[in-house]
Design a protein around this motif. Structure first.
Motif, PDB file in Angstrom:
ATOM      1  N   GLU A   1     -33.759  39.064  -4.497  1.00 37.55           N
ATOM      2  CA  GLU A   1     -32.111  39.656  -4.780  1.00 37.55           C
ATOM      3  C   GLU A   1     -31.950  39.822  -6.229  1.00 37.55           C
ATOM      4  OE1 GLU A   1     -28.277  39.735  -5.853  1.00 37.55           O
ATOM      5  OE2 GLU A   1     -29.152  38.009  -6.371  1.00 37.55           O
ATOM      6  N   ILE A   2     -32.273  39.011  -7.080  1.00 40.92           N
ATOM      7  CA  ILE A   2     -32.070  39.153  -8.575  1.00 40.92           C
ATOM      8  C   ILE A   2     -33.003  40.051  -9.183  1.00 40.92           C
ATOM      9  CG2 ILE A   2     -32.648  37.918 -10.674  1.00 40.92           C
ATOM     10  CD1 ILE A   2     -31.863  35.462  -9.397  1.00 40.92           C
ATOM     11  N   THR A   3     -34.419  40.144  -8.438  1.00 41.25           N
ATOM     12  CA  THR A   3     -35.306  41.205  -8.880  1.00 41.25           C
ATOM     13  C   THR A   3     -34.967  42.666  -8.575  1.00 41.25           C
ATOM     14  OG1 THR A   3     -37.124  39.772  -8.800  1.00 41.25           O
ATOM     15  CG2 THR A   3     -37.842  41.990  -8.968  1.00 41.25           C
ATOM     16  N   ALA A   4     -34.309  42.830  -7.473  1.00 38.31           N
ATOM     17  CA  ALA A   4     -33.825  44.085  -7.338  1.00 38.31           C
ATOM     18  C   ALA A   4     -32.657  44.776  -7.853  1.00 38.31           C
ATOM     19  CB  ALA A   4     -33.340  44.201  -5.687  1.00 38.31           C
ATOM     20  N   ARG A   5     -32.226  43.817  -8.877  1.00 37.96           N
ATOM     21  CA  ARG A   5     -31.082  44.301  -9.945  1.00 37.96           C
ATOM     22  C   ARG A   5     -31.626  44.953 -10.735  1.00 37.96           C
ATOM     23  NH1 ARG A   5     -28.199  38.532 -10.756  1.00 37.96           N
ATOM     24  NH2 ARG A   5     -27.962  38.184  -8.638  1.00 37.96           N
ATOM     25  N   TYR A   6     -33.068  44.746 -11.188  1.00 39.72           N
ATOM     26  CA  TYR A   6     -33.860  45.219 -12.410  1.00 39.72           C
ATOM     27  C   TYR A   6     -34.895  46.201 -12.148  1.00 39.72           C
ATOM     28  CZ  TYR A   6     -30.985  41.566 -14.809  1.00 39.72           C
ATOM     29  OH  TYR A   6     -30.156  40.852 -15.220  1.00 39.72           O
ATOM     30  N   PHE A   7     -35.737  45.930 -10.954  1.00 37.34           N
ATOM     31  CA  PHE A   7     -37.019  46.461 -10.649  1.00 37.34           C
ATOM     32  C   PHE A   7     -36.910  46.761  -9.132  1.00 37.34           C
ATOM     33  CE2 PHE A   7     -37.654  42.865 -13.580  1.00 37.34           C
ATOM     34  CZ  PHE A   7     -38.036  43.500 -14.471  1.00 37.34           C
ATOM     35  N   ASP A   8     -38.013  48.065  -8.987  1.00 38.68           N
ATOM     36  CA  ASP A   8     -38.061  48.251  -7.464  1.00 38.68           C
ATOM     37  C   ASP A   8     -39.422  48.152  -7.210  1.00 38.68           C
ATOM     38  OD1 ASP A   8     -39.587  50.044  -9.297  1.00 38.68           O
ATOM     39  OD2 ASP A   8     -38.700  51.936  -8.647  1.00 38.68           O
ATOM     40  N   PHE A   9     -40.096  47.031  -7.619  1.00 37.14           N
ATOM     41  CA  PHE A   9     -41.436  46.543  -7.383  1.00 37.14           C
ATOM     42  C   PHE A   9     -41.430  45.033  -7.471  1.00 37.14           C
ATOM     43  CE2 PHE A   9     -41.673  47.255 -11.667  1.00 37.14           C
ATOM     44  CZ  PHE A   9     -42.208  46.326 -12.493  1.00 37.14           C
ATOM     45  N   ASP A  10     -42.329  44.467  -6.874  1.00 39.89           N
ATOM     46  CA  ASP A  10     -42.555  43.054  -6.764  1.00 39.89           C
ATOM     47  C   ASP A  10     -43.132  42.291  -8.112  1.00 39.89           C
ATOM     48  OD1 ASP A  10     -42.840  40.289  -6.656  1.00 39.89           O
ATOM     49  OD2 ASP A  10     -44.393  40.581  -4.795  1.00 39.89           O
ATOM     50  N   ILE A  11     -42.162  42.027  -8.940  1.00 43.40           N
ATOM     51  CA  ILE A  11     -42.419  41.699 -10.457  1.00 43.40           C
ATOM     52  C   ILE A  11     -43.551  40.414 -10.418  1.00 43.40           C
ATOM     53  CG2 ILE A  11     -40.805  40.279 -11.201  1.00 43.40           C
ATOM     54  CD1 ILE A  11     -40.935  41.341 -13.828  1.00 43.40           C
ATOM     55  N   TYR A  12     -43.624  39.738  -9.308  1.00 44.26           N
ATOM     56  CA  TYR A  12     -44.206  38.373  -9.136  1.00 44.26           C
ATOM     57  C   TYR A  12     -45.796  38.679  -9.303  1.00 44.26           C
ATOM     58  CZ  TYR A  12     -46.042  33.521  -7.353  1.00 44.26           C
ATOM     59  OH  TYR A  12     -46.544  32.587  -7.621  1.00 44.26           O
ATOM     60  N   GLY A  13     -46.333  39.717  -9.062  1.00 43.81           N
ATOM     61  CA  GLY A  13     -47.660  40.281  -9.001  1.00 43.81           C
ATOM     62  C   GLY A  13     -48.478  39.651  -8.033  1.00 43.81           C
ATOM     63  N   GLU A  14     -49.700  39.594  -8.154  1.00 42.08           N
ATOM     64  CA  GLU A  14     -50.736  39.088  -6.904  1.00 42.08           C
ATOM     65  C   GLU A  14     -50.344  37.778  -6.570  1.00 42.08           C
ATOM     66  OE1 GLU A  14     -52.973  40.875  -5.231  1.00 42.08           O
ATOM     67  OE2 GLU A  14     -52.171  42.528  -6.513  1.00 42.08           O
ATOM     68  N   PRO A  15     -50.509  37.267  -5.182  1.00 38.57           N
ATOM     69  CA  PRO A  15     -50.087  35.856  -4.883  1.00 38.57           C
ATOM     70  C   PRO A  15     -51.005  35.045  -5.420  1.00 38.57           C
ATOM     71  CG  PRO A  15     -49.776  37.331  -2.915  1.00 38.57           C
ATOM     72  CD  PRO A  15     -50.519  38.335  -4.144  1.00 38.57           C
ATOM     73  N   ASP A  16     -50.626  33.806  -5.908  1.00 44.42           N
ATOM     74  CA  ASP A  16     -51.443  32.734  -6.323  1.00 44.42           C
ATOM     75  C   ASP A  16     -52.622  32.369  -5.252  1.00 44.42           C
ATOM     76  OD1 ASP A  16     -50.388  32.442  -8.623  1.00 44.42           O
ATOM     77  OD2 ASP A  16     -49.010  30.965  -7.888  1.00 44.42           O
ATOM     78  N   THR A  17     -53.726  32.174  -5.622  1.00 45.68           N
ATOM     79  CA  THR A  17     -54.652  31.819  -4.521  1.00 45.68           C
ATOM     80  C   THR A  17     -55.177  30.379  -4.738  1.00 45.68           C
ATOM     81  OG1 THR A  17     -56.619  32.591  -6.069  1.00 45.68           O
ATOM     82  CG2 THR A  17     -55.751  34.087  -4.396  1.00 45.68           C
TER      83      THR A  17
END
Length: 257
Positions: free
Chosen positions: A241-257
């Protein structure tokens, strides 16, 4: 960095009355939009500010946001002037020699910006003999020193200063977070002058493993609370929800493995 300055910021809501102590969270005084930028009154705004507030609330921490110059953040932490660094600090083995980290809370690649029409590859050979601007004490400075040793490295207190020198023709290229490069290229100056040469080859040794909260070594209880809170805000939708205010992509990046 210079001495720590307490910003005039709204104290975060207590999520647990049991946590009586204030946790001092350090941000850089230098503007770093859209992550953290002070307004005329000194109050910070941006994605990283909002995410930090949400994580503090989920962790049951009363967080006071304070600011210091970028290169003074780690000394402020180790000197017990702040308790946490929340300033887009990349998790690297070099920094682990001095401080500890939480789990990552975002990750974006690095990229080069150059003058439009420049025939240059983002390689060691391509940057040889070129002037390359980087923010001082950043992972991008470390990357440039390791991968572009034949470039003439110019260091700046802020990435905006490097961008302005690129716009003015005083630099051949600048290396920074891709998201910051993209934002510059969308500005009036960036549209006039410059273009991206693409993401550079990922190097975890210098570019790190993502962005995490910096904490003092041995502060395991705080690290565990922050890690649990990062997982909570990602799982309950707050992060998105917070990210959608600023970006139109997943800023988290690749999931941790």
């Amino acid at each position: 960095m210079k001495r720590v300055l307490t910003a005039t910021l709204t104290t975060l809501c207590l999520a647990s009355v049991a946590q009586a102590d204030v946790t001092r969270v350090g941000f850089a005084t230098e503007p770093y939009p859209p992550f953290a930028t002070p307004d005329a009154g000194g109050e910070l705004h941006g994605w990283e500010v909002d995410i930090t507030r949400a994580i503090c609330e989920a962790a049951g921490l009363e967080c006071e946001l304070v600011t210091t110059s970028w290169d003074g953040l780690i000394p402020a932490l180790t000197g017990d002037k702040i308790d946490v660094i929340a300033a887009s600090l990349s998790i690297t083995d070099k920094r682990r020699e001095t401080i500890a980290f939480s789990d990552k809370y975002y990750q974006t690649p690095a990229a080069l910006a150059v003058a439009k029409g420049t025939e240059m590859e983002a390689t060691r050979e391509g940057l040889a003999g070129k002037s390359l601007g980087v923010q001082s004490a950043s992972i991008h400075q470390a990357y440039a020193q390791a991968h572009y040793p034949e470039a003439t490295l110019r260091q700046y207190q802020t990435q905006d200063e490097a961008n302005q020198d690129l716009f003015a023709g005083r630099l051949d290229a600048t290396l920074a977070d891709r998201l910051i490069i993209e934002q510059f290229l969308e500005s009036r100056e960036g549209q006039l002058c410059c273009e991206m040469k693409g993401a550079v080859i990922q190097d975890p040794e210098t570019l790190g493993e993502g962005i995490g909260f910096g904490i003092r070594q041995g502060d395991d209880a705080l690290r565990e609370r922050l890690n649990a809170a990062i997982a909570e805000v990602r799982a309950d939708g707050t992060y998105d929800e917070i990210t959608a205010r600023y970006f139109d992509f997943d800023i988290y990046g690749e999931p941790d493995t």
